[in-house]
Design an enzyme around this catalytic site. Structure first.
Site, PDB file in Angstrom:
ATOM      1  N   ASN A  45       0.711  -1.156  -0.277  1.00  0.00           N
ATOM      2  CA  ASN A  45      -0.132  -0.193  -0.301  1.00  0.00           C
ATOM      3  C   ASN A  45       0.748   1.232  -0.060  1.00  0.00           C
ATOM      4  O   ASN A  45       0.486   2.896  -0.732  1.00  0.00           O
ATOM      5  CB  ASN A  45      -0.855   0.424   1.367  1.00  0.00           C
ATOM      6  N   ASP A 248      -0.798   3.644   5.662  1.00  0.00           N
ATOM      7  CA  ASP A 248      -0.415   3.363   4.736  1.00  0.00           C
ATOM      8  C   ASP A 248       0.150   4.408   3.568  1.00  0.00           C
ATOM      9  O   ASP A 248       1.032   4.402   3.257  1.00  0.00           O
ATOM     10  CB  ASP A 248      -0.442   1.828   3.924  1.00  0.00           C
TER      11      ASP A 248
HETATM   12  O1  RIB Z   1      -3.171  -0.837   6.748  1.00  0.00           O
HETATM   13  C1  RIB Z   1      -4.014  -1.585   5.819  1.00  0.00           C
HETATM   14  C2  RIB Z   1      -3.339  -3.175   5.689  1.00  0.00           C
HETATM   15  O2  RIB Z   1      -2.768  -3.640   6.972  1.00  0.00           O
HETATM   16  C3  RIB Z   1      -3.999  -3.907   4.440  1.00  0.00           C
HETATM   17  O3  RIB Z   1      -3.843  -3.945   2.951  1.00  0.00           O
HETATM   18  C4  RIB Z   1      -3.990  -5.087   4.694  1.00  0.00           C
HETATM   19  O4  RIB Z   1      -3.374  -6.157   3.436  1.00  0.00           O
HETATM   20  C5  RIB Z   1      -3.606  -4.930   6.411  1.00  0.00           C
HETATM   21  O5  RIB Z   1      -1.612  -5.300   6.221  1.00  0.00           O
END
Ligand code: RIB
Length: 323
Positions: A45, A248
């Site tokens: 992400n 993220d």
């Molecule tokens: O921060 C969100 C993410 O946390 C998701 O995409 C999931 O895969 C986990 O890693």
């Protein structure tokens, strides 16, 4: 622009997202309205967020053999991300996250780490921005952080306590309030109405005077905490579809902006706007915004930077910008 590259070290997951009216309580069975399989993982992400902000982006991590791993790599490549640092581990499964989202956009996430937890070797980097999280082994990240000549950012998510071994090698630590509490062993952190008190708690995470901690505060924005001062950046008001991956997005966008030679204070409003936009789309990686949308929401483009070498982005601001 002075951009070099953003190097992401981290997790790659297939996200299986179910939409529910309300999140299940212990022992409760809840019927889902729909299920989607989308690209995710905190590392992936953040890589997508950095790439969509315009950074040359390199991803290092691990996937398993099989369709999920191949699909994740193809999705990362589609965003222009160099995945030559991602290894495919024989006999391993690609990480999978089971995510439930309720009608208000609140979520619960269960991660089965698979290949992420079995990733053992990664090489240090010699420039640009290094960004990692804690869904991959700390032992794999430690030589990377200790040996890299880069702006080193650690997103302390999830709050894996062994991750504290990395803190002395970090330039910027990004954590939410829950993570501040967990890493410091506190019962609770102060509420969002007391930025000075949150800053005082977060200072407990600093190992050196030239480090910064950025505390993400959800709808209350973000707080940059230095040894001797703090700066609050409010969030931009949006009505979220879901908040998966918003943290993220903040980290990846911030890394991209610092890679352009911007200071932390200049970069933070754009990172906060990117995170707000991320909440308007379903899922994590697919919801990362493009740079033009971020600049639109802030109301001005990030000014062009002269081509110079990176300096550590933590400098003293003018007294007027301190809160
Ligand atoms: O921060 C969100 C993410 O946390 C998701 O995409 C999931 O895969 C986990 O890693």
């Amino acid at each position: 622009m002075a951009a070099l590259a953003v190097h992401i070290f981290g997790s790659i997951n297939l996200d299986i997202i179910t939409s529910l009216d309300h999140l299940p309580r212990p022992g409760e069975t809840v019927m889902a309205g729909a299920t989607a399989r989308l690209p995710g993982g905190k590392g992936a992400n953040q890589a997508v967020a950095a790439a969509r902000m315009g950074a040359e982006t390199y991803m290092a991590g691990a996937v398993g053999e099989g369709d999920s791993g191949r699909w994740m790599l193809s999705r990362l490549r589609a965003d222009g991300i160099d995945v030559s640092g991602v290894v495919t581990l024989p006999g391993a499964d690609t990480g999978t996250a089971y995510i439930a989202v309720d009608a208000q956009g609140e979520n619960q996430i269960i991660v089965v780490p698979g290949a992420n937890a079995q990733w053992r070797e990664a090489a240090a980097v010699s420039g640009g921005v290094l960004l990692a999280q804690l869904e991959v082994p700390v032992a794999t990240l430690l030589p990377v952080f200790a040996g890299s000549r880069a702006i080193r950012i650690l997103n302390g998510a999830p709050a894996v306590l062994e991750g504290r071994a990395l803190f002395e090698h970090v330039d910027i630590l990004i954590v939410n309030q829950h993570e501040v509490t967990a890493f410091l062993g506190l019962d609770a952190v102060p509420g969002n109405d007391d930025m000075a008190a949150i800053a005082e708690s977060a200072r407990g995470l600093l190992c050196r005077e030239d480090q910064a901690v950025v505390v993400t505060l959800g709808a209350a924005g973000a707080l940059a905490v230095h040894a001797d001062r703090h700066l609050h950046v409010p969030a931009l008001p949006v009505i979220p579809v879901d908040t998966i991956g918003a943290g993220d997005c903040f980290c990846g966008a911030l890394a991209a902006l610092l890679d352009e030679g911007r200071g932390l204070e200049e970069a933070l409003p754009y990172a906060a706007a990117a995170a707000a936009l991320c909440t308007l789309g379903q899922g994590a990686a697919p919801a990362m915004p493009m740079r033009a949308a971020v600049e639109d929401l802030v109301g001005r483009p990030a000014p062009e930077k002269p081509a110079t070498e990176h300096a550590l982005p933590i400098k003293k601001p003018s007294a007027a910008s301190l809160s």
